[in-house]
Design a protein around this motif. Structure first.
Motif, PDB file in Angstrom:
ATOM      1  N   PHE A 183       0.833  -1.209   0.000  1.00 45.03           N
ATOM      2  CA  PHE A 183       0.000   0.000   0.000  1.00 45.03           C
ATOM      3  C   PHE A 183       0.868   1.260   0.000  1.00 45.03           C
ATOM      4  CE2 PHE A 183      -2.337  -3.414   2.029  1.00 45.03           C
ATOM      5  CZ  PHE A 183      -3.544  -3.381   1.355  1.00 45.03           C
ATOM      6  N   ASP A 184       0.318   2.351  -0.525  1.00 46.12           N
ATOM      7  CA  ASP A 184       1.042   3.626  -0.430  1.00 46.12           C
ATOM      8  C   ASP A 184       0.713   4.291   0.910  1.00 46.12           C
ATOM      9  OD1 ASP A 184      -1.402   4.860  -0.604  1.00 46.12           O
ATOM     10  OD2 ASP A 184      -1.124   5.595  -2.659  1.00 46.12           O
ATOM     11  N   ALA A 185       1.281   5.486   1.150  1.00 45.65           N
ATOM     12  CA  ALA A 185       1.131   6.136   2.451  1.00 45.65           C
ATOM     13  C   ALA A 185      -0.338   6.407   2.779  1.00 45.65           C
ATOM     14  CB  ALA A 185       1.929   7.435   2.457  1.00 45.65           C
ATOM     15  N   ALA A 186      -1.172   6.605   1.739  1.00 43.08           N
ATOM     16  CA  ALA A 186      -2.586   6.907   1.977  1.00 43.08           C
ATOM     17  C   ALA A 186      -3.420   5.634   2.124  1.00 43.08           C
ATOM     18  CB  ALA A 186      -3.109   7.755   0.829  1.00 43.08           C
ATOM     19  N   GLY A 187      -2.774   4.498   2.045  1.00 45.11           N
ATOM     20  CA  GLY A 187      -3.497   3.235   2.232  1.00 45.11           C
ATOM     21  C   GLY A 187      -4.062   2.657   0.947  1.00 45.11           C
ATOM     22  N   ALA A 188      -3.757   3.277  -0.196  1.00 44.29           N
ATOM     23  CA  ALA A 188      -4.261   2.740  -1.463  1.00 44.29           C
ATOM     24  C   ALA A 188      -3.347   1.601  -1.934  1.00 44.29           C
ATOM     25  CB  ALA A 188      -4.287   3.843  -2.508  1.00 44.29           C
ATOM     26  N   PRO A 189      -3.945   0.523  -2.476  1.00 43.51           N
ATOM     27  CA  PRO A 189      -3.085  -0.582  -2.923  1.00 43.51           C
ATOM     28  C   PRO A 189      -2.189  -0.157  -4.079  1.00 43.51           C
ATOM     29  CG  PRO A 189      -5.417  -0.993  -3.435  1.00 43.51           C
ATOM     30  CD  PRO A 189      -5.367   0.288  -2.683  1.00 43.51           C
ATOM     31  N   LEU A 190      -0.893  -0.424  -3.930  1.00 46.96           N
ATOM     32  CA  LEU A 190       0.075  -0.051  -4.961  1.00 46.96           C
ATOM     33  C   LEU A 190       0.300  -1.208  -5.921  1.00 46.96           C
ATOM     34  CD1 LEU A 190       3.085   1.807  -3.285  1.00 46.96           C
ATOM     35  CD2 LEU A 190       1.609   2.647  -5.097  1.00 46.96           C
ATOM     36  N   ARG A 191       0.558  -2.366  -5.363  1.00 45.51           N
ATOM     37  CA  ARG A 191       0.794  -3.540  -6.192  1.00 45.51           C
ATOM     38  C   ARG A 191       0.628  -4.798  -5.358  1.00 45.51           C
ATOM     39  NH1 ARG A 191       5.652  -1.133  -5.269  1.00 45.51           N
ATOM     40  NH2 ARG A 191       7.092  -2.371  -4.009  1.00 45.51           N
ATOM     41  N   ARG A 192       0.517  -5.896  -6.071  1.00 49.37           N
ATOM     42  CA  ARG A 192       0.373  -7.188  -5.422  1.00 49.37           C
ATOM     43  C   ARG A 192       1.684  -7.953  -5.582  1.00 49.37           C
ATOM     44  NH1 ARG A 192      -3.764 -10.083  -3.466  1.00 49.37           N
ATOM     45  NH2 ARG A 192      -3.522 -12.307  -3.799  1.00 49.37           N
ATOM     46  N   ARG A 193       2.079  -8.605  -4.517  1.00 51.63           N
ATOM     47  CA  ARG A 193       3.325  -9.356  -4.558  1.00 51.63           C
ATOM     48  C   ARG A 193       3.016 -10.776  -4.143  1.00 51.63           C
ATOM     49  NH1 ARG A 193       7.412  -6.197  -0.984  1.00 51.63           N
ATOM     50  NH2 ARG A 193       6.203  -7.294   0.554  1.00 51.63           N
TER      51      ARG A 193
END
Ligand code: SF4
Length: 362
Positions: A104-114
């Motif tokens: 997640f990014d700092a705002a809690g939005a998903p950035l990517r899946r690992r």
């Protein structure tokens, strides 16, 4: 090139296929076709490989029986982790774990899946670390290179991941059953095969081999040639003194102590931004005191090191206890204050006994 067991279809590299097929009077390019079919197209039976003449397919079927592991059991954790029990051709069973992760990014939005797969290099383990459930099984046997590769292809297929495409976010860790460096040749061969662009094309920088610390093999690993890049190595340290490490990891005996272990670690070739990774399992009242942290700091002085702390995961009847959260944090703070990058490994799959040191085929 390390030796390969005979008739190991999934453990051969494309050039090796070319040489074998050339000896059967087939053109060399056929080797690439065979490798692609096995690794990217998940060929199950040789008769489906219709680009090859019938007599070649028949010969392949006779000389290279294709064995893919069978998933005997899946156990899912509330946190998304899945623990797999895999049956091999001879009925032996191993475990592997799927660990999905959202970043997640700092705002809690998903950035990517690992995605991380934790895989086994042996059925059981001979090393006998006192805090590990796998040790209670003893060693049943080592996996062949082809079996290690087949394990990975099976897990990729299970999760709809296509070998050769978009796997640069897939991590592979040799932290399941077994000591990879006691099955050194097969592990190295499997890594070479799995990183081939004509095959699964896994990224070497996303592969980590974890060793309990076999000094001579750490040195060999440092000299090993990996045409597509050297995978990461993680050394299980787990103790701050020779006496403590000998008690927790009997394999420590007779190898020259922490001095020899850390000397071998210092010899590992490192790129500009690379570190030697050490794993440290914290056991309450055994190795989790601040005095231990200070001794670790003194030992690692001058080494470009990174430490992953793992709060011990309760396992069966083993005579240890998980450390308090506060002592884990205090240990981390002390190492960071001493200049060592230190991370706390988030426990995964504890409810299904899939966390570190808990794999024991139950
Ligand atoms: S921690 Fe690893 S090396 Fe030690 S006994 Fe368990 S599986 Fe074997």
């Amino acid at each position: 090139m390390p030796a390969v067991a005979p008739a190991e279809a999934l453990g051969l590299e494309p050039e090796e296929w070319s040489s074998r097929l050339e000896a059967w009077a087939l053109p060399r390019y056929r080797g690439q076709q065979v490798f692609r079919a096995l690794h990217q197209e998940r060929l199950e039976v040789w008769s489906d490989l219709r680009q090859l003449p019938l007599d070649a397919r028949e010969r392949l079927a006779a000389d290279f029986p294709l064995h893919r592991p069978r998933i005997a059991r899946r156990i899912a954790s509330a946190d998304g982790t899945i623990r797999y029990l895999l049956s091999l051709a001879d009925g032996e069973q191993i475990e592997a774990v799927y660990l999905p992760d959202e970043v997640f990014d700092a705002a809690g939005a998903p950035l990517r899946r690992r995605t991380t797969f934790c895989i086994s290099s042996q059925a059981g383990c001979a090393v006998n670390c006192q805090f590990c459930m796998t040790a209670t099984l003893g060693l049943r046997r080592s996996l062949t290179a082809g079996e290690i590769v087949a394990q990975v292809l099976c897990l990729l297929g299970e999760h709809g991941l296509c070998p050769g495409r978009g796997l640069d976010r897939v991590n592979l860790v040799f932290m399941g059953m077994g000591e990879p460096f006691l099955n050194y040749d097969n592990v190295v061969r499997a890594i070479r095969v799995l990183t081939r662009p004509e095959g699964a094309a896994l990224a070497p920088r996303r592969i980590t081999v974890s060793t309990a610390g076999i000094v001579e093999k750490i040195r060999r690993w440092g000299r090993e040639e990996f045409p597509r890049g050297r995978p990461n190595l993680a050394i299980s340290l787990n103790a701050s003194s020779d006496e403590q490490r000998q008690r927790l990891m009997p394999l420590h005996r007779g190898q020259g102590g922490l001095e020899a272990l850390l000397a071998a670690a210092r010899e590992l070739p490192l790129g500009p931004r690379e570190y030697v990774t050490f794993e440290y399992v914290l056991l309450a009242g055994v190795n989790d005191q601040l005095g231990d942290a200070d001794r670790v700091l003194a030992r690692l002085g001058g080494l470009r090191a990174k430490v992953n702390l793992i709060a011990w995961n309760a396992g069966g009847s083993l005579p240890f206890a998980a450390p308090e959260r506060e002592s884990v944090l205090a240990f981390q703070r002390r190492l960071i204050a001493g200049g060592i990058a230190t991370y706390i490994r988030r426990p995964r799959g504890r409810d299904i006994y899939a966390a570190c040191g808990q794999l024991a085929k139950s």
